[in-house]
Write a protein that holds these residues in place. Structure first.
Motif, PDB file in Angstrom:
ATOM      1  N   VAL A  34       0.736  -1.901  -0.203  1.00 25.31           N
ATOM      2  CA  VAL A  34       0.132   0.207  -0.152  1.00 25.31           C
ATOM      3  C   VAL A  34       0.260   0.722   0.377  1.00 25.31           C
ATOM      4  O   VAL A  34       2.128   1.150   1.080  1.00 25.31           O
ATOM      5  CB  VAL A  34      -0.908   0.411   1.193  1.00 25.31           C
ATOM      6  N   ASP A  36       0.455   5.602   0.623  1.00 22.21           N
ATOM      7  CA  ASP A  36      -0.539   6.085   0.733  1.00 22.21           C
ATOM      8  C   ASP A  36      -0.506   7.787  -0.454  1.00 22.21           C
ATOM      9  O   ASP A  36       0.455   8.437   0.673  1.00 22.21           O
ATOM     10  CB  ASP A  36      -0.992   6.720   2.841  1.00 22.21           C
ATOM     11  N   TYR A  47      -8.579  11.526  -2.421  1.00 21.86           N
ATOM     12  CA  TYR A  47      -9.448   9.766  -3.122  1.00 21.86           C
ATOM     13  C   TYR A  47      -8.890   9.938  -4.149  1.00 21.86           C
ATOM     14  O   TYR A  47      -8.934  10.674  -5.026  1.00 21.86           O
ATOM     15  CB  TYR A  47     -10.933   9.329  -3.274  1.00 21.86           C
ATOM     16  N   ASP A 314      -0.109  -2.144   5.397  1.00 24.29           N
ATOM     17  CA  ASP A 314      -1.076  -1.614   5.886  1.00 24.29           C
ATOM     18  C   ASP A 314      -1.153  -0.349   6.262  1.00 24.29           C
ATOM     19  O   ASP A 314      -2.063   0.475   5.824  1.00 24.29           O
ATOM     20  CB  ASP A 314      -2.136  -2.708   6.820  1.00 24.29           C
ATOM     21  N   PHE A 317      -4.429   1.683   6.762  1.00 23.38           N
ATOM     22  CA  PHE A 317      -6.056   2.010   6.099  1.00 23.38           C
ATOM     23  C   PHE A 317      -6.844   0.977   6.559  1.00 23.38           C
ATOM     24  O   PHE A 317      -6.439  -0.457   6.849  1.00 23.38           O
ATOM     25  CB  PHE A 317      -5.295   1.798   4.399  1.00 23.38           C
ATOM     26  N   LEU A 319      -9.766  -0.088   3.872  1.00 15.85           N
ATOM     27  CA  LEU A 319      -9.641   0.454   2.583  1.00 15.85           C
ATOM     28  C   LEU A 319     -11.109   0.801   2.000  1.00 15.85           C
ATOM     29  O   LEU A 319     -12.012  -0.913   1.878  1.00 15.85           O
ATOM     30  CB  LEU A 319      -9.187  -1.268   1.192  1.00 15.85           C
ATOM     31  N   VAL A 332      -6.361   1.414  -7.498  1.00  9.50           N
ATOM     32  CA  VAL A 332      -6.478   2.724  -6.946  1.00  9.50           C
ATOM     33  C   VAL A 332      -7.969   3.124  -6.196  1.00  9.50           C
ATOM     34  O   VAL A 332      -8.829   2.657  -6.800  1.00  9.50           O
ATOM     35  CB  VAL A 332      -6.088   3.662  -6.952  1.00  9.50           C
ATOM     36  N   ARG A 334     -10.369   4.925  -2.367  1.00 11.38           N
ATOM     37  CA  ARG A 334      -9.059   5.857  -0.968  1.00 11.38           C
ATOM     38  C   ARG A 334      -9.746   4.705  -0.019  1.00 11.38           C
ATOM     39  O   ARG A 334     -10.807   3.807  -0.411  1.00 11.38           O
ATOM     40  CB  ARG A 334     -10.672   6.970  -0.967  1.00 11.38           C
ATOM     41  N   VAL A 337      -7.962   6.404   7.418  1.00  8.10           N
ATOM     42  CA  VAL A 337      -6.606   6.070   7.934  1.00  8.10           C
ATOM     43  C   VAL A 337      -6.481   6.875   9.341  1.00  8.10           C
ATOM     44  O   VAL A 337      -6.858   8.592   8.737  1.00  8.10           O
ATOM     45  CB  VAL A 337      -5.547   6.130   7.213  1.00  8.10           C
ATOM     46  N   HIS A 342      -8.055   9.052   2.953  1.00 10.42           N
ATOM     47  CA  HIS A 342      -6.989   9.619   2.330  1.00 10.42           C
ATOM     48  C   HIS A 342      -6.923   8.254   0.640  1.00 10.42           C
ATOM     49  O   HIS A 342      -7.708   7.208   1.061  1.00 10.42           O
ATOM     50  CB  HIS A 342      -5.547   8.465   2.785  1.00 10.42           C
ATOM     51  N   PHE A 344      -4.881   5.762  -1.704  1.00  9.17           N
ATOM     52  CA  PHE A 344      -4.516   4.775  -1.957  1.00  9.17           C
ATOM     53  C   PHE A 344      -3.803   4.524  -3.438  1.00  9.17           C
ATOM     54  O   PHE A 344      -4.725   4.128  -4.278  1.00  9.17           O
ATOM     55  CB  PHE A 344      -4.239   3.679  -1.224  1.00  9.17           C
ATOM     56  N   LEU A 346      -1.945   0.336  -4.365  1.00 11.25           N
ATOM     57  CA  LEU A 346      -2.403  -1.415  -4.219  1.00 11.25           C
ATOM     58  C   LEU A 346      -0.995  -1.363  -5.630  1.00 11.25           C
ATOM     59  O   LEU A 346      -1.285  -1.340  -6.289  1.00 11.25           O
ATOM     60  CB  LEU A 346      -3.246  -1.898  -4.104  1.00 11.25           C
TER      61      LEU A 346
END
Length: 391
Positions: A34, A36, A47, A314, A317, A319, A332, A334, A337, A342, A344, A346
């Motif tokens: 991940v 951030d 987002y 992680d 987060f 997710l 991708v 949001r 967290v 935020h 994100f 992956l």
């Protein structure tokens, strides 16, 4: 590629069920690291709306929009004279499509950002997706390149190199286009009946609904013509994610948990992997996650993405929604967290064996304001507002 709308459901896949030893009851699935992206923007709300095959990402925040590439952010500026903007889609050339907002919320100017430059298309409306030919789709009520023409109920458009085609079968019903592939096939929602459509070379197909439902919405389409979206009785709060193909029709992807009230598919790649979210509460931007979980549908199985994060990666987060997946499996969206929301990213790190679910349940994006401009696709469609989320 990417206004709010959103069969076997797996039990929670915990890391205690992950085994590196393959067995008859195991499936190969990737774990993910991940990043951030919200930390990079330095804002408490962000987002990610879309990702291309190079891992470049379009991101929105409360104060602006960004182009992410190779660990760095580049801020996108509004068009001259405009004060706000939101971005919705990105193609494999790194072109980003978005909405630049003028002095009034009704002054929505569609732009394409590329190589540090923001270009005005001359079209007013809400864009949602862009393909590798630079074709843009969305919704408009007229204005801009249609100075004398207004669409009182809203029109889906296809913009290509300065030429705009209206997709509607008729102008007495509202149409919005949410996705386009590299064959110029377009998907979205139309009409008072609120039905998902597929437009192919000018021929519009009503994709229908699941039995007993009255609402459906198509959010994305891959280059094989597979479509993802949602079907429900009323829409938004009671939907189930679907995967459509011309050979199989609508397939019910279900919901993640038996307590979930809705799910929707938001993005699909050329491998047929689907991402979206499933949940119990339609406060889609709650900083605490609020019962939402991002999912991945792959190899006929629905996974909670939170259960597929590599140990130690992680970043705190939860997710909550996945908006897009590229052909390399990067995702991708949001997540919640530390009390913030935020963006994100992956990235697959490995392929491991994960025990198959031991029990199952049927598992089942004009407005957005400036909080902007959500990105997943919702039912409310107002040509006077910035980009809205497809859910």
């Amino acid at each position: 590629m990417v206004l709010f709308k959103w069969k076997s459901c797996i039990t929670a896949i915990t890391f205690t069920t992950i085994s590196l030893i393959a067995s008859k009851s195991a499936l190969a699935v990737s774990l993910y690291s991940v990043i951030d992206l919200g930390n990079l923007t330095g804002e408490p709300f962000s987002y990610a709306t879309d990702i291309n095959n190079s891992g470049e990402v379009a991101i929105n925040t409360l104060r602006g929009s960004f182009f992410y590439s190779n660990g760095s952010l580049q801020k996108i500026s509004p068009l001259p004279g405009d004060s706000q903007l939101a971005v919705s889609g990105i193609n494999n050339l790194g072109q980003v499509v978005g909405n630049s907002i003028g002095k009034t919320d009704s002054d929505n100017n569609i732009f394409i950002y590329s190589g540090g430059t923001t270009q005005n298309t001359g079209l007013k409306g809400i864009p949602y997706a862009i393909n590798d030919s630079g074709e843009v789709v969305g919704g408009t009520s007229g204005g801009g390149i249609f100075p004398k023409l207004a669409f009182p109920y809203g029109a889906a458009f296809l913009y290509s190199n300065g030429t705009t085609t209206i997709i509607n079968n008729n102008l007495k019903e509202n149409y919005v286009a949410y996705g386009i592939n590299n064959l110029s096939q377009v998907v979205g929602i139309f009409g008072y009946s609120n039905q998902a459509f597929l437009s192919d070379n000018g021929i519009i197909t009503n994709l229908g609904t699941f039995p007993g439902d009255k609402y459906s919405q198509a959010n994305d389409i891959n280059d094989s013509g597979q479509v993802v979206g949602s079907s429900g009785l009323t829409g938004v709060s009671d939907t189930r994610a679907f995967l459509y193909s011309s050979s199989k029709g609508l397939q019910d992807l279900g919901r993640l948990r038996p307590t979930d009230l809705f799910s929707t598919g938001l993005g699909i790649n050329n491998l047929g992997q689907v991402v979206g979210f499933s949940g119990t509460d339609n406060n889609f931007f709650a900083a605490d996650g609020n019962g939402l979980r991002a999912f991945l549908y792959s190899d006929k199985t629905l996974y909670d993405l939170n259960d597929l994060i590599a140990p130690g990666s992680d970043a705190g987060f939860t997710l909550t929604a996945a908006s897009a997946i590229n052909n390399n499996g990067q995702i991708v969206g949001r997540g919640a967290v530390n009390g913030e929301l935020h963006a994100f990213l992956l990235t697959p790190t490995s392929s491991v064996s994960v025990a198959e679910p031991t029990s199952g349940f049927p598992i089942l994006s004009f407005g957005a304001g400036v909080i902007l401009l959500a990105t997943f696709k919702l039912k409310s469609r107002s040509s006077s507002a910035p980009i809205e989320q497809r859910s």
